[in-house]
Design a protein around this motif. Sequence first.
Motif, PDB file in Angstrom:
ATOM      1  N   UNK A   1       0.733  -1.063   0.022  1.00 27.03           N
ATOM      2  CA  UNK A   1       0.081  -0.006  -0.069  1.00 27.03           C
ATOM      3  C   UNK A   1       0.905   1.164   0.004  1.00 27.03           C
ATOM      4  N   UNK A   2       0.297   2.281  -0.741  1.00 29.03           N
ATOM      5  CA  UNK A   2       1.246   3.572  -0.531  1.00 29.03           C
ATOM      6  C   UNK A   2       1.279   4.123   0.644  1.00 29.03           C
ATOM      7  N   UNK A   3       0.736   3.886   1.787  1.00 26.44           N
ATOM      8  CA  UNK A   3       1.160   4.585   3.060  1.00 26.44           C
ATOM      9  C   UNK A   3       2.197   3.759   3.763  1.00 26.44           C
ATOM     10  N   UNK A   4       2.368   2.647   3.149  1.00 25.49           N
ATOM     11  CA  UNK A   4       3.310   1.829   3.838  1.00 25.49           C
ATOM     12  C   UNK A   4       4.836   2.080   3.019  1.00 25.49           C
ATOM     13  N   UNK A   5       4.947   2.583   2.169  1.00 22.26           N
ATOM     14  CA  UNK A   5       6.082   2.925   1.141  1.00 22.26           C
ATOM     15  C   UNK A   5       7.126   3.504   1.982  1.00 22.26           C
TER      16      UNK A   5
ATOM     17  N   UNK B   1      12.156   0.440   4.354  1.00 28.73           N
ATOM     18  CA  UNK B   1      13.633   0.112   4.914  1.00 28.73           C
ATOM     19  C   UNK B   1      13.343  -0.653   6.175  1.00 28.73           C
ATOM     20  N   UNK B   2      12.239  -0.728   6.807  1.00 27.08           N
ATOM     21  CA  UNK B   2      12.274  -1.487   8.069  1.00 27.08           C
ATOM     22  C   UNK B   2      11.051  -2.793   7.683  1.00 27.08           C
ATOM     23  N   UNK B   3      10.003  -2.427   7.329  1.00 33.94           N
ATOM     24  CA  UNK B   3       9.091  -3.343   6.859  1.00 33.94           C
ATOM     25  C   UNK B   3       9.131  -3.623   5.298  1.00 33.94           C
ATOM     26  N   UNK B   4       9.836  -4.746   5.013  1.00 31.56           N
ATOM     27  CA  UNK B   4      10.031  -4.915   3.681  1.00 31.56           C
ATOM     28  C   UNK B   4       8.649  -5.842   3.125  1.00 31.56           C
ATOM     29  N   UNK B   5       8.065  -6.615   3.941  1.00 30.46           N
ATOM     30  CA  UNK B   5       7.051  -7.392   3.578  1.00 30.46           C
ATOM     31  C   UNK B   5       6.027  -7.526   4.768  1.00 30.46           C
ATOM     32  N   UNK B   6       4.612  -7.281   4.572  1.00 36.53           N
ATOM     33  CA  UNK B   6       3.656  -7.554   5.510  1.00 36.53           C
ATOM     34  C   UNK B   6       2.466  -8.052   4.991  1.00 36.53           C
ATOM     35  N   UNK B   7       2.002  -9.070   5.578  1.00 37.02           N
ATOM     36  CA  UNK B   7       0.677  -9.726   4.993  1.00 37.02           C
ATOM     37  C   UNK B   7      -0.333 -10.325   6.157  1.00 37.02           C
ATOM     38  N   UNK B   8      -1.381 -10.208   5.934  1.00 39.79           N
ATOM     39  CA  UNK B   8      -2.427 -10.388   6.740  1.00 39.79           C
ATOM     40  C   UNK B   8      -3.453 -11.416   6.008  1.00 39.79           C
ATOM     41  N   UNK B   9      -3.663 -12.539   6.576  1.00 43.78           N
ATOM     42  CA  UNK B   9      -4.495 -13.587   5.838  1.00 43.78           C
ATOM     43  C   UNK B   9      -5.335 -14.299   6.813  1.00 43.78           C
ATOM     44  N   UNK B  10      -6.546 -14.840   6.336  1.00 43.60           N
ATOM     45  CA  UNK B  10      -7.493 -15.787   7.156  1.00 43.60           C
ATOM     46  C   UNK B  10      -8.089 -16.491   6.464  1.00 43.60           C
ATOM     47  N   UNK B  11      -8.862 -17.642   6.948  1.00 46.48           N
ATOM     48  CA  UNK B  11      -9.794 -18.488   6.237  1.00 46.48           C
ATOM     49  C   UNK B  11     -10.586 -19.005   7.235  1.00 46.48           C
ATOM     50  N   UNK B  12     -11.793 -19.658   6.852  1.00 47.87           N
ATOM     51  CA  UNK B  12     -12.844 -20.430   7.326  1.00 47.87           C
ATOM     52  C   UNK B  12     -13.282 -21.436   6.357  1.00 47.87           C
ATOM     53  N   UNK B  13     -13.555 -22.580   6.824  1.00 45.03           N
ATOM     54  CA  UNK B  13     -14.328 -23.580   6.205  1.00 45.03           C
ATOM     55  C   UNK B  13     -14.863 -24.735   6.954  1.00 45.03           C
ATOM     56  N   UNK B  14     -15.272 -25.502   6.333  1.00 48.62           N
ATOM     57  CA  UNK B  14     -15.846 -26.927   6.620  1.00 48.62           C
ATOM     58  C   UNK B  14     -15.226 -28.066   5.936  1.00 48.62           C
ATOM     59  N   UNK B  15     -14.337 -29.070   6.731  1.00 45.26           N
ATOM     60  CA  UNK B  15     -13.909 -30.155   6.088  1.00 45.26           C
ATOM     61  C   UNK B  15     -14.633 -31.270   6.870  1.00 45.26           C
ATOM     62  N   UNK B  16     -14.487 -32.620   6.332  1.00 49.57           N
ATOM     63  CA  UNK B  16     -15.015 -33.746   7.027  1.00 49.57           C
ATOM     64  C   UNK B  16     -14.280 -34.731   7.181  1.00 49.57           C
TER      65      UNK B  16
END
Length: 987
Positions: free
Chosen positions: A628-632, A636-651
Amino acid sequence: MINNHKSVRWRRVFACCLFFLTLLEPLSAQDLIVSGKVTDGKLPISGANVLIKNTKNGVVTDFDGRYNITAKTTDTLLISYLGYTTLTIPIQNRTTINVTLQEDATALGEVQINAGYYTTTDRERTGSITRVTAKDIEQQPIVSPLEALQGRMAGVEIVQQNGIPGSAPIIRIRGQNSLRSEGNYPLYIIDGVPVSSTPINSYGNMSNTGIDPLNTLSLSNIESIEVLKDADATAIYGSRGANGVILISTKRGSQRKSGLEARIYSGMGKASKKMKLLNTEEYLKIRNEAFQNDGEQPTESNAYDLILWDKNRYTDWQDELFGGTSIISDINLSASGGKENTFFRLGGSYHKEGTILPGDFSYNKVTAGLNINHTSNNNKLGLNLTLNYGVDRNNFINNRSLISSALTLPPNAPSMYKSDGTLNWMDWEYSAWNNPMAGLYNTSKAQSNTIVSNLELTYNLTNSFLFKTNLGYTELSSNEVIKMPKRSYNPRNWEYVSHRSIHSESNRNSWIIEPQLAYQNNIGTGKLDALIGITFQHSVSDRLLMNADGYVSESMIGNLASAEKTIANTNEEITYKYHAVFARIGYNWNEKYFLNLTGRRDGSSRFGANKRFANFGAIGGAWIFSEEPFMKNHNSILSFGKLRGSYGITGSDQIGDYGYMDTYASTRAPGGLYPTQLTNPDYSWEENKKLEAAVDVGLFRDRIRLGISWYRNRSSNQLVGYPLPSLTGFSSVQANLPATVQNTGWELELATNNIQSNELHWQTFINLTIPKNELLEFPNIEQTSYANQYRLGHPLNIKLLYQYDGIDPNTGLYKMVDANQDGKLDYEDQIVILDQGRKYYAGINNSIAYKGISLQFLWEFVKQKSRKDPFPPGFIGNYPKKILDVLKEDTELQMISQSVESYIAYSRVINSTFYIEDTSFLRLKSISLSYNLPAQIMSTIGITEGKLFLNAHNLITLTNYKGLDPQSIGNNLPVLRTISCGLQLNF
């Protein structure tokens, strides 16, 4: 005059040329042609970039990894390749510079990760997928590839229960989901083909764990192992993904190089630990103390160890019975090559491992693997054929009591053998001497043959559409023959026993067809990936178990025709059919926002017509906020950042086949039938609802990579045998209990580039798991037989214990708390709940490389509690040295006695808080040291790469546990401490 002017002009031109040549001469003297080869330590790297620093001048390595570049002596080369650490190398007047690139675990954003039906990258994945590569697998002197995962993955718990090679370990991915132990196996996929994860039954020495079905895979033929954990990663497998998925990819033919690779090592293994037991003097003191406290006189009948046996004799029975040395040998050969559009890889291996137990027994494994890759000239048609074949044979002594005998035999017990080498049974009237080598002549020979094959066909219909079909076939056949001659037993009992044998055969074969259609296209600023497919799977398994006895002579044992009586205990054939439709849609918008939708409709023959089909699915998403532009301004410190999530049903459909039907068996008298199973056509799939949230960050140009995940899995609709009243004539009926098991936890994965210089590389990888297992719901549990096994709000792996109340001052015996004060001790007084699961577990792996030397070592840590090994109060049998505390005035042990009252107190205290022990441990799981032989010397003898290596396994274990192995509580053979050394050559 004209000619003179012409000659003057040419002389001037010639003089000018000489002048400029003299100016250029010192410059050309500084130019060099630098050449070399770029490899990954094994294979050449084609397409690596070789650039002169601070310029735009560069070249790309060819198919053999070679390059040539013109540079100055003062220049510096920058050598890089996707997924590998970039090297900066000053030329310093050298004309030949060979380079080995190290895989950069902190910059694997573009390395392809196997997600099952599709591939992704570490940067773009929305699900929880952990990966181990060949580099970490092949360097360990182990049999099963599952052992290579110990301590290397967050959320993956693997327990090696004993030191018998080939025995199946316990594996749990994010905890125990099912009330049934057999309902917790993950799904194994080898090169796209599902393989049954259920251990193979063994009626010999490994019957408590079974045989690992992955044994017949060659570790050197494995390219990578991916473990899928959350719903986003596993829901596409539907009913088979409830307990996680383990994807094993074998090595393929490559266009990089044609050549031969040889790897050989040899080593030895010893028991990793022995207990501290009493010597003869100490033992006699304890035994005499027991008679003195009971006020009894030792006699030949109650104290033959004191009266008849030699009081000056001492035998270290641990050294006698499992103190041997296991010799290990391993040979691996592989050849690869091809040209134009066709490439192949052919490999084979042989592994032999001896035993630390008495006798000439061993484990042997032979494997072979073939991979063929072909692409048509127009790049539309692709073919990939994979064949893996393995045979293993386990020839062990069939005596399950060896380890317990080693821990309990009195140190002054007689010799096991007579002077003529036969078993010593003695003939004293009152001696209860049972030779620990009873069963010496019993043999258990188990052999397994496995075929895993897959033909993958792909065809590019258009630039956007790809048609793909997997055609897989697996076959596993195993047979075991246990021979038990009379001479293995005490001659006193020969009139009651005969020559016997046990025969078991098991066969599993399965085929699978999976046609798929994939779509890929750019839509706006995003990229759409879609997949739809169908699964047809058909499996047949049969099992035969027979007992035979009454053989006329020992030489005839095993020949069923020569047996007096043969009984078929089990003779069954089972057919399993599984059909499914699955789909996936993935969208990548602007390489910042990722959405993944998966769904599957499954049908299984293990359910009745009313509940045969079920739907499963998941949604996963990720946001790379560092783009994102606001992170550019913070890059120099944060070179990569990712949020992720999931929900589901297995059996899960991991239950027995035909459980929904009424079944009958024939009566002994002809013409009759009686029911053996009640019908229930309405029981259905277990469901596992999975929720996950995670954050992945890279700091300081990804020199530090950190991933933190929180998960919650709720498994409901539990498939178990529902208890029935005895008046129905059946103990249970297959049904779904309204119970819910919840697993929550935190997972942390940290990778750091500690040092990254031209010659020294040091990387550290840390994983930590904090799991919590809980029985969340179980309506009316008090009315079921599970009331004495589980407690709401507590883990499944619990033990209900008495509250220890010290030593009774009147009797000198152990005392328990009568919780309900009814004047008696029973299960209602077992109010203390002991969680026997892991509180947390972690692994710390370091990789250090300096020039041609590399060092890797892995520490595994587990925090847990369990019950320590008990010992009886004063009867015949050896004890841990701790029992000497009874001779002190201030002791926590009850008095030594052989009375009935003391034994009752002992039987209660072993199920009390008194015997809770901290069984946490820190183990140096593996360490590997290697040295790359000089390339100049190797090339003169026609060898591309050469490496010497030294490996060790289970080298050090730090623990307060006084037993044999804190990982496998009880009288099991401890895991082996192994050391091996070897040589690898690439031609």
